[in-house]
Scaffold this motif. Structure first.
Motif, mmCIF file in Angstrom:
data_model
loop_
_atom_site.group_PDB
_atom_site.id
_atom_site.type_symbol
_atom_site.label_atom_id
_atom_site.label_comp_id
_atom_site.label_asym_id
_atom_site.label_seq_id
_atom_site.Cartn_x
_atom_site.Cartn_y
_atom_site.Cartn_z
ATOM 1 N N LYS A 26 0.843 -1.194 -0.071
ATOM 2 C CA LYS A 26 -0.074 -0.089 0.028
ATOM 3 C C LYS A 26 0.922 1.338 0.122
ATOM 4 C CE LYS A 26 -4.181 1.462 2.158
ATOM 5 N NZ LYS A 26 -4.970 1.585 0.978
ATOM 6 N N LYS A 27 0.457 2.076 -1.023
ATOM 7 C CA LYS A 27 1.359 3.355 -0.899
ATOM 8 C C LYS A 27 1.297 4.012 0.198
ATOM 9 C CE LYS A 27 2.564 5.090 -5.376
ATOM 10 N NZ LYS A 27 2.021 5.723 -6.658
ATOM 11 N N GLN A 28 2.531 4.422 0.856
ATOM 12 C CA GLN A 28 2.456 5.114 2.090
ATOM 13 C C GLN A 28 2.774 6.577 1.771
ATOM 14 O OE1 GLN A 28 2.795 4.141 5.324
ATOM 15 N NE2 GLN A 28 1.950 2.413 4.326
ATOM 16 N N ASN A 29 1.671 7.301 1.751
ATOM 17 C CA ASN A 29 1.785 8.922 1.457
ATOM 18 C C ASN A 29 0.662 9.506 2.342
ATOM 19 O OD1 ASN A 29 -0.568 8.591 0.200
ATOM 20 N ND2 ASN A 29 0.355 8.403 -1.753
ATOM 21 N N ALA A 30 0.737 10.906 2.473
ATOM 22 C CA ALA A 30 -0.015 11.660 3.367
ATOM 23 C C ALA A 30 -1.655 11.473 3.080
ATOM 24 C CB ALA A 30 0.455 13.088 3.147
ATOM 25 N N GLY A 31 -1.736 10.861 1.875
ATOM 26 C CA GLY A 31 -3.126 10.635 1.762
ATOM 27 C C GLY A 31 -3.863 9.068 1.941
ATOM 28 N N LEU A 32 -2.923 8.664 2.656
ATOM 29 C CA LEU A 32 -3.386 7.179 3.080
ATOM 30 C C LEU A 32 -4.668 7.050 3.440
ATOM 31 C CD1 LEU A 32 -1.970 4.313 3.054
ATOM 32 C CD2 LEU A 32 -1.576 4.669 5.443
ATOM 33 N N ARG A 33 -5.373 6.255 2.778
ATOM 34 C CA ARG A 33 -6.897 6.163 3.024
ATOM 35 C C ARG A 33 -7.277 4.602 3.473
ATOM 36 N NH1 ARG A 33 -10.236 10.505 1.291
ATOM 37 N NH2 ARG A 33 -8.934 12.296 1.009
ATOM 38 N N ILE A 34 -8.266 4.327 4.232
ATOM 39 C CA ILE A 34 -8.728 3.043 4.210
ATOM 40 C C ILE A 34 -9.889 3.229 4.240
ATOM 41 C CG2 ILE A 34 -9.038 1.342 6.224
ATOM 42 C CD1 ILE A 34 -6.278 1.586 5.480
ATOM 43 N N LYS A 35 -10.612 1.994 3.457
ATOM 44 C CA LYS A 35 -12.289 1.781 3.013
ATOM 45 C C LYS A 35 -13.023 1.862 4.273
ATOM 46 C CE LYS A 35 -11.041 -1.460 -0.780
ATOM 47 N NZ LYS A 35 -11.176 -2.799 -0.870
ATOM 48 N N ALA A 36 -14.276 2.135 4.038
ATOM 49 C CA ALA A 36 -15.020 2.391 5.016
ATOM 50 C C ALA A 36 -15.434 1.045 5.616
ATOM 51 C CB ALA A 36 -16.447 2.931 4.540
ATOM 52 N N GLY A 37 -15.736 0.790 6.943
ATOM 53 C CA GLY A 37 -15.730 -0.500 7.600
ATOM 54 C C GLY A 37 -15.496 -0.341 8.853
ATOM 55 N N GLU A 38 -15.666 -1.441 9.791
ATOM 56 C CA GLU A 38 -15.157 -1.541 11.010
ATOM 57 C C GLU A 38 -14.355 -2.872 11.101
ATOM 58 O OE1 GLU A 38 -18.924 -0.800 13.358
ATOM 59 O OE2 GLU A 38 -18.019 -2.979 14.069
ATOM 60 N N GLY A 39 -13.690 -2.817 12.280
ATOM 61 C CA GLY A 39 -12.953 -4.133 12.218
ATOM 62 C C GLY A 39 -12.165 -4.004 13.644
ATOM 63 N N PHE A 40 -11.981 -5.284 14.246
ATOM 64 C CA PHE A 40 -11.027 -5.347 15.241
ATOM 65 C C PHE A 40 -9.964 -6.369 14.997
ATOM 66 C CE2 PHE A 40 -10.009 -7.614 19.188
ATOM 67 C CZ PHE A 40 -9.896 -6.696 20.214
ATOM 68 N N ALA A 41 -8.869 -6.131 15.519
ATOM 69 C CA ALA A 41 -7.742 -6.948 15.016
ATOM 70 C C ALA A 41 -6.802 -6.990 16.356
ATOM 71 C CB ALA A 41 -6.789 -6.525 13.797
ATOM 72 N N ALA A 42 -6.225 -8.182 16.601
ATOM 73 C CA ALA A 42 -5.344 -8.094 17.563
ATOM 74 C C ALA A 42 -4.071 -8.929 17.386
ATOM 75 C CB ALA A 42 -6.085 -8.813 18.837
ATOM 76 N N VAL A 43 -3.042 -8.700 18.207
ATOM 77 C CA VAL A 43 -1.919 -9.327 18.048
ATOM 78 C C VAL A 43 -1.384 -9.815 19.507
ATOM 79 C CG1 VAL A 43 -1.035 -8.208 16.011
ATOM 80 C CG2 VAL A 43 -0.395 -7.251 18.412
ATOM 81 N N GLU A 44 -0.493 -10.699 19.609
ATOM 82 C CA GLU A 44 -0.144 -11.140 20.658
ATOM 83 C C GLU A 44 0.897 -10.380 21.151
ATOM 84 O OE1 GLU A 44 -1.693 -13.942 22.734
ATOM 85 O OE2 GLU A 44 -0.285 -13.205 24.336
ATOM 86 N N SER A 45 0.897 -9.525 22.037
ATOM 87 C CA SER A 45 2.226 -8.719 22.353
ATOM 88 C C SER A 45 2.729 -9.322 23.735
ATOM 89 C CB SER A 45 1.539 -7.101 22.897
ATOM 90 O OG SER A 45 1.334 -7.155 24.118
ATOM 91 N N PRO A 46 3.815 -8.814 23.771
ATOM 92 C CA PRO A 46 4.521 -9.348 25.141
ATOM 93 C C PRO A 46 3.819 -9.090 26.628
ATOM 94 C CG PRO A 46 5.922 -7.915 24.099
ATOM 95 C CD PRO A 46 4.733 -7.669 23.601
ATOM 96 N N ARG A 47 2.720 -8.475 26.510
ATOM 97 C CA ARG A 47 1.931 -8.244 27.564
ATOM 98 C C ARG A 47 0.517 -8.968 27.495
ATOM 99 N NH1 ARG A 47 5.636 -4.876 28.792
ATOM 100 N NH2 ARG A 47 5.928 -4.153 26.774
ATOM 101 N N GLY A 48 0.275 -9.390 26.374
ATOM 102 C CA GLY A 48 -1.072 -10.010 26.115
ATOM 103 C C GLY A 48 -1.682 -9.497 24.813
ATOM 104 N N ILE A 49 -2.939 -9.537 24.708
ATOM 105 C CA ILE A 49 -3.665 -9.345 23.474
ATOM 106 C C ILE A 49 -3.918 -7.866 23.564
ATOM 107 C CG2 ILE A 49 -5.943 -9.398 22.370
ATOM 108 C CD1 ILE A 49 -5.994 -12.491 23.467
ATOM 109 N N LEU A 50 -3.351 -7.230 22.262
ATOM 110 C CA LEU A 50 -3.348 -5.948 22.010
ATOM 111 C C LEU A 50 -4.041 -5.724 20.979
ATOM 112 C CD1 LEU A 50 -1.789 -2.973 22.636
ATOM 113 C CD2 LEU A 50 -0.236 -3.567 20.971
ATOM 114 N N GLY A 51 -5.285 -5.251 21.056
ATOM 115 C CA GLY A 51 -6.526 -4.953 19.963
ATOM 116 C C GLY A 51 -6.467 -3.824 19.581
ATOM 117 N N CYS A 52 -6.965 -3.701 18.343
ATOM 118 C CA CYS A 52 -7.414 -2.258 17.944
ATOM 119 C C CYS A 52 -8.637 -2.379 17.205
ATOM 120 C CB CYS A 52 -6.355 -2.155 16.764
ATOM 121 S SG CYS A 52 -6.129 -0.292 16.482
#
Lengths: 233, 376, 199, 475
Positions: free
Chosen positions: B296-322
């Motif tokens: 994905k092109k990295q520039n000032a106009g970076l856009r993400i499609k409309a929608g919602e989502g939850f994603a998590a990774v296993e961080s050293p302290r546990g589940i880091l979600g977004c």
């Protein structure tokens, strides 16, 4: 009775085991004496920093001609999350091109994220390896164009170290008029009508005002960045 | 004449004491209002927010491209993971396909970061337990090397901004991989050394065995995650449980401790995790393919499609979600962090009940809280 | 990736509240098929709990539940052997254009299933200078304790029945709820740092 | 660790000779300074001035010289303590730096040798703050009470460590060790006072912890020393020090004199003069195998006692792993949280002085005081064949120094050197412990003291009392 003896023996075992473990620990720590220190003699010896280190911001010049590379496109100013960059530019009447008048970076606000260097189309603004910027006043952390601009040798070094493509020789020609214009007409700068964004903004762009209470302007600005800005990988 | 067999009732006053926000062992600016009876904690009231920087608000008021640079500050010891969580959430919403090489690089950096985070924890935990002057330096020496690796690829030692939406920022050079490989060979020996000093040390055992027992039920009820949860006997590692990225292709163990869930188990869980991370890194170094690193092109106009989502990774302290709600503009509409430290810290008051004041540090330290992660 | 469902649902529309004049031109999306109930929705329905399916949140089953039925639903999902959604990942508040949502992400310690539950309070129903009200689940699900406090603090959802609903991240005397879209910042943080700065 | 021909810093056992050498040079030069300064002051005050006064016809000359002599030990202590504390702090920092692969302080003076001197100046010049609500009088008294008793309690040790030099015998105390112990239990009052007077909850807890800890660890500490006294048959530190002369086998750490017989028998065997081996053995170990068992038990017991003493001493002076009163990660800084400037400096000084004193007690009571560890029969200097030519060669210089100026007293000189060496070795060990071990918890500390150490010392006391009976100590 046997219980007592048993527990006594257990206790002795426990104690000896504990002592053995303590001995192991002391031994390991003591053996570290023979290893070389890992500390760096910092002020005496400058640390070796990787080429992509995100230190103080600076503006490169063309290593060959020594002319400033900034085209006043204001992408860095727009992308800066801290809003610490201020560009003053003027549209020259003769060449119809933007001339850079001043470039200010407030290093007291800068968080060294390096986003400005990523969006810069001409590899003009870069992160140098310099990190010693401590000063006595906040105002002295605001670097202007003169303070920001690197010498030719430094630019050459960073272009080589960061593996950036050298600027094309083409823009070398209008260098003299641009410089002359910038020097010649500081008076005209009083009304820097042309803000540099592709779309001229309605009011004079002294400094980018807070975007929060000017939604209209903000949206315009947001839409302006064209999609052809280079990605820096 | 009567003999008094019962002691007269001995009544003591309770003492309220403020532990923090400025205290050597609160890992930042946590404030605990403790009600003490003698040295025994009767009641704990954590007061958060001394480090609140409105990260979620900033997320909503900055563009995607700008906010990527900020989020390393959410959990500054594992910046790779915060970036990764954000990138994953955005990619999930956007449907971005991440190049394989980028995924491997992400795993590589993340595991290195996990080690560095655990190393810092190890050092500071021993400081919490009073070994103030000697041991804590050793993990820091190794951590320093990892930070140097990161400095080389991302430009900074803690605020990496390396993992981007759609890939990673920069392709490391071949020498870099070689250095990491050398590090992986050397590192297990260092862990052995530390274990020789700490693991079976009788004082350390006394301070940690049977202290701060976190049972499965309590851990689950409070939403505790990470090594803290696995030390309580629940095999719940996102890398294994809901595999993401290229983790399914990698072989590694998830250290789970089934017995007590005390501080010693948490210590061991982290030590073993570091060893496993090294194994993962070794495999990644072998398997990493050539190719693109950014889709994905990295520039000032970076856009993400409309929608919602939850994603998590296993961080050293546990589940880091977004949890992101995007409306298709260049700014997220709503940005929500699910931070492991926040949930892990909430289990502190029940753990501290009826424990002496010295155990506060042993227990609190073993949860591996990082305050910016709590307060955001 | 089910992306085509940006549609009929509000949160995905556009952020700019009415105060802001300019609307980013969101392309009119083609109408997506109305979402249907998933496994857990059906389960709840059998239990007699009303739930409305919503557009999937990136492939995860998403349902809306009326505020009054939330505790019962969560209790059922957590405790019933077939649901087993016993991991409350997070409680978030979202200030959508028309509603204020309290969003619950449910996971399981034993299964890889996920469920997103939303409780939506229409803004029209909220009296002026009152906060939207959602029943609290903190009394039997401890995770929610701090998460609800945080949501109360930042988004301004009053969780009825919470034992200790106080601000958690902001100072106790903070005014307003910063993550509301209509929140006015008293001092512009971006412009209040360096008096000598050119900003 | 080599990467493409470049050596990554700090990852190989190439040795750290440069830093170790710096450490050694720093230590030796500081020790020389201490030694010269203390001895210089003592010599001037106790020998030179009286020597000059002896020839004068000044009225009060005799009285003045007596006064000077009496002041000598006090002067020795007062000169020694600050310099020594400075050195110990520096040594601790440098040693910990060695253990943790750092450089340590290396800015002030050559290789950082003057760092602590600069620190001391800084501390003395700092503002002296008394917190609001503190009891000012108590707050001021606390460091003094913490500092003074242990120093003056340690005065009897001076005679022991200088091989009973008459200058340092402030008074001939037959109950020396008793006096030392009595004095060393006073400082805890200072800690409690400081903790209470600070008007700070952390300080208060630190003070109370300290009281509890000192009370519980005083007992094993005293018991271990009492057992040694039981073996020695005296409370006089000078006598105890004398009894141990004659090499490692005579020291209290190895049976408290149970091996004297063995030592003498071997000496007889080696020199092949005097009484034969078997006769000496019989004289010392009259009950055959029973005596040998007794000797073995005694050796074991005293070694354990030494361990108990070290632990008790560590706890008594609040060193890691027993630094609960000032547990940094729990009580911020415990009883001295509120102290700053000169008062803090006194606390700091006292802590390190206490460390030195307990190490000295250990050396005097267990490690043979100023005795050379080599048994006499192994020590080449003890043979006239080696010693006499050497003495003859050096006599022109030495006779002036020794007989005319009294600048050197060979027995004192050697004893002091050995004591310094042994004491600082123990201190180095304490630093190593500090670099390794975590801290106890208060209740575990109490458990350990009352349920482990005290029973052990009591059992050993009884064992020693019995085992002593089967060996003949004095022939």
């Amino acid at each position: 009775m046997f219980n007592l003896i048993g527990s006594a023996i257990n206790g002795v075992k426990h104690a000896l085991g504990g002592l053995y473990q303590v001995k192991r620990g002391l031994e390991t720590v003591a053996m570290h004496t023979w290893r070389e220190p890992t500390t760096e003699a910092y002020p005496d010896k400058a640390p070796e920093l990787p080429p992509h280190f995100r230190g103080r911001l600076a503006l490169t010049v063309n290593p060959e001609t020594g002319e400033n590379l900034c085209i006043s496109c204001r992408q860095c100013e727009r992308v800066c999350p801290d809003k610490c960059i201020e560009i003053t530019a003027n549209k020259s009447t003769e060449t119809n091109k933007l001339e850079l008048i001043d470039f200010k970076i407030d290093h007291g606000l800068c968080m060294f994220c390096g986003l400005c260097t990523e969006v810069c189309p001409t590899y003009c603004i870069i992160n140098t390896n310099d990190f010693e910027m401590a000063d006595y006043t906040r105002s002295s952390l605001i670097y202007d164009l003169k303070k920001l601009t690197l010498t030719q040798e430094e630019s050459a070094y960073y272009f080589a170290a960061k593996e950036m493509p050298l600027p094309k020789p083409k823009p070398a020609k209008p260098a003299a008029p641009a410089a002359g214009a910038a020097a010649a007409k500081p008076a005209a700068e009083a009304k820097p009508t042309a803000t540099v964004s592709p779309k001229p903004a309605p009011e004079s762009a002294k400094a980018p005002e807070t975007t929060a209470d000017k939604p209209a302007k903000e949206v315009e600005k947001k839409e302006s960045p064209s999609t052809d800005t280079p990605s820096v990988n | 004449m009567t003999i008094q067999t019962k002691l007269p009732e001995f009544k003591t006053d309770e003492m309220v004491i403020n532990l923090g926000p400025q205290h050597p062992a609160t890992h930042g600016v946590l404030r605990l209002i403790l009600t003490l009876d003698g040295e025994v904690v009767k009641h704990t009231e954590p007061v958060l927010g001394h480090l609140h920087r409105a990260q979620e608000w900033q997320g909503q008021n900055r563009t995607w491209f700008q906010y990527q640079a900020l989020i390393d500050r959410v959990d500054y010891l594992s910046g790779m993971f915060t970036s990764w969580a954000l990138s994953r959430a955005a990619e999930v919403i956007d449907g971005t396909e991440v190049p394989r090489r980028a995924e491997f690089l992400r795993v590589l950096c993340a595991e290195l970061n996990r080690i560095s985070s655990h190393l810092l924890w190890l050092g500071t935990y021993l400081i919490d337990l009073g070994a103030l002057y000697g041991f804590p330096f050793y993990p820091f020496i190794e951590r320093e090397k990892i930070l140097t690796f990161f400095e080389e690829i991302s430009g900074q030692r803690m605020m990496y901004n390396y993992i981007r939406i759609g890939g990673v920022q920069r392709d490391p050079k071949a020498e870099w991989f070689k250095k990491v490989e050398e590090f992986t060979k050397d590192f297990p020996k260092r862990v052995d050394e530390w274990e020789a000093i700490v693991t079976e040390n009788p004082i350390f055992l006394n301070r940690t065995k049977g202290i701060g027992v976190l049972t499965k039920e309590v851990a689950q009820a409070y939403g505790v995650t990470g090594p803290t949860l696995r030390a309580s006997g629940i095999d719940f590692d996102l890398r294994r449980f809901k595999p993401y990225s290229v983790y399914p292709e990698l072989k590694f163990d998830v250290p789970v401790y089934n017995k007590d869930g005390d501080t010693w188990d948490r210590y061991m869980a982290r030590i073993q995790e570091m060893r496993q991370s090294i194994e993962i890194i070794k495999q990644v170094l072998d398997m990493i393919p050539e190719g693109e690193i950014m889709s994905k092109k990295q520039n000032a106009g970076l856009r993400i499609k409309a929608g919602e989502g939850f994603a998590a990774v296993e961080s050293p302290r546990g589940i880091l979600g977004c949890y992101i709600t995007s409306n298709g503009s260049d700014k997220p509409y709503r940005f929500r962090w699910r931070n492991p430290s926040f949930s892990n810290l909430s289990v502190l008051p029940p753990l501290l009940e009826e424990r002496p004041i010295s155990d506060i540090m042993a227990i609190f330290g073993s949860l591996d809280i990082i305050l910016p992660d709590v307060d955001r | 990736m089910s992306e085509e469902n940006k549609p009929a649902d509000k949160p995905e529309e556009k952020p700019v509240p009415a105060a802001k004049p300019v609307a980013p031109a969101a392309p009119a999306p083609e109408p997506a098929p109305p979402p249907s109930l998933g496994t857990y929705g059906k389960m709840l329905k059998e239990k007699g709990i009303e739930c409305t399916p919503m557009a999937l949140s990136t492939g995860v089953e998403t349902i809306e539940i009326a505020p009054a039925q939330l505790p019962a639903a969560l209790k059922f999902l957590r405790e019933s052997p077939q649901a087993q959604l016993d991991f409350l990942v997070t409680v978030s508040g979202v200030d959508s254009p028309d509603t204020i949502d309290s969003v619950y992400h449910l996971w399981s310690y034993t299964k890889t299933d996920e469920l997103v539950i939303k409780v939506r309070v229409p803004k029209a129903n909220i009296p002026a200078d009152k906060l939207p009200e959602v029943p609290s689940i903190a009394s039997y699900w401890q995770t929610a304790d701090w998460h609800e406090r945080e949501t109360y603090d930042l988004v301004g959802i009053r969780y009825i029945g919470h034992r200790y609903l106080r601000r958690i991240l902001n100072p106790w005397d903070w005014e307003g709820h910063p993550l509301r879209r209509d929140y006015k910042q008293l001092v512009d943080a971006l412009n209040d740092k360096n008096p000598e700065s050119f900003r | 660790m080599k990467i493409d021909g470049t050596v990554v810093r700090g990852d190989h056992f190439s040795g750290n000779i440069a830093e170790i050498r710096k450490f050694a040079v720093m230590s030796l030069s500081w020790l020389t300074v201490i030694f010269v300064a203390v001895w210089g002051v003592c010599w001037a005050l106790g020998i030179f001035i009286p020597m000059c006064l002896a020839n004068s016809s000044f009225d009060f000359a005799a009285i003045l010289s007596e006064v000077c002599k009496a002041l000598t030990p006090i002067a020795a202590v007062l000169v020694f303590i600050p310099i020594n504390a400075m050195f110990m702090v520096l040594m601790e920092r440098r040693a910990l730096a060695l253990f943790t692969r750092r450089n340590g302080p290396n800015r002030v003076g050559p290789d950082g040798a003057l760092q602590t001197a600069a620190d001391a100046v800084k501390l003395l010049l700092k503002e002296d703050i008394t917190p609001t609500g503190a009891d000012a009088l108590m707050f001021t008294l606390a460091p003094i009470i913490f500092f003074a008793p242990s120093i003056f309690g340690a005065l009897p040790l001076l005679a022991a460590v200088t091989n009973n030099h008459k200058l340092f015998q402030i008074v001939d105390l037959p109950t020396g060790i008793f006096y030392v112990l009595a004095a060393s239990s006073v400082p805890v009052v200072g800690i409690v006072m400081g903790g209470w007077a600070s008007n700070n909850k952390y300080s208060l807890m630190g003070g109370l912890r300290s009281a509890a800890q000192a009370i519980s660890y005083e007992i094993p500490l005293v018991l271990s020393l009492v057992t040694i006294c039981l073996l020695a048959g005296t409370l006089d530190v000078v006598s105890i020090a004398y009894q141990q002369s004659g090499g490692l086998l005579n020291w209290n750490i190895l049976g408290g004199g149970a091996l004297i017989g063995l030592n003498k028998a071997i000496a007889a065997l080696v020199s092949s003069s005097g009484a034969p081996f078997a006769e000496v053995m019989n004289a010392y170990y009259p009950y055959g195998w029973l005596s040998f068992v007794g000797a073995a038990v005694l050796c074991m017991c005293t070694v354990i006692l030494f361990g108990v003493y070290l632990i008790g001493a560590c706890a008594e002076i609040n060193r890691i792993p027993f630094d609960l009163p000032e547990a940094e990660s729990e009580l911020v800084s415990g009883y001295n949280t509120e102290y700053s400037g000169i008062k803090f400096a006194i606390f700091f000084l006292a802590e390190f002085t206490n460390l030195f004193i307990v190490s000295t007690i250990a050396v005097v009571m267990f490690l043979g005081s100023g005795d050379c560890p080599l048994p006499t029969w192994l020590n080449p200097l003890s043979y006239p064949a080696v010693y006499e030519p050497l003495a003859k060669a050096l006599s022109p210089v030495l006779s002036v120094l020794i007989n005319d100026l009294h600048l050197i007293n060979p027995p004192t000189f050697w004893a002091a050197l050995w004591v310094i060496f042994k004491t600082y070795s123990l201190i180095f060990f304490a630093i190593l412990v500090r670099g390794t071990l975590p801290r106890f918890r208060i209740d575990q500390l109490m458990d350990f003291g009352w349920k482990r150490l005290i029973p052990i010392t009591l059992v050993i006391f009884v064992l020693v009392a019995f085992a002593r009976g089967v060996i003949n100590f004095h022939v």
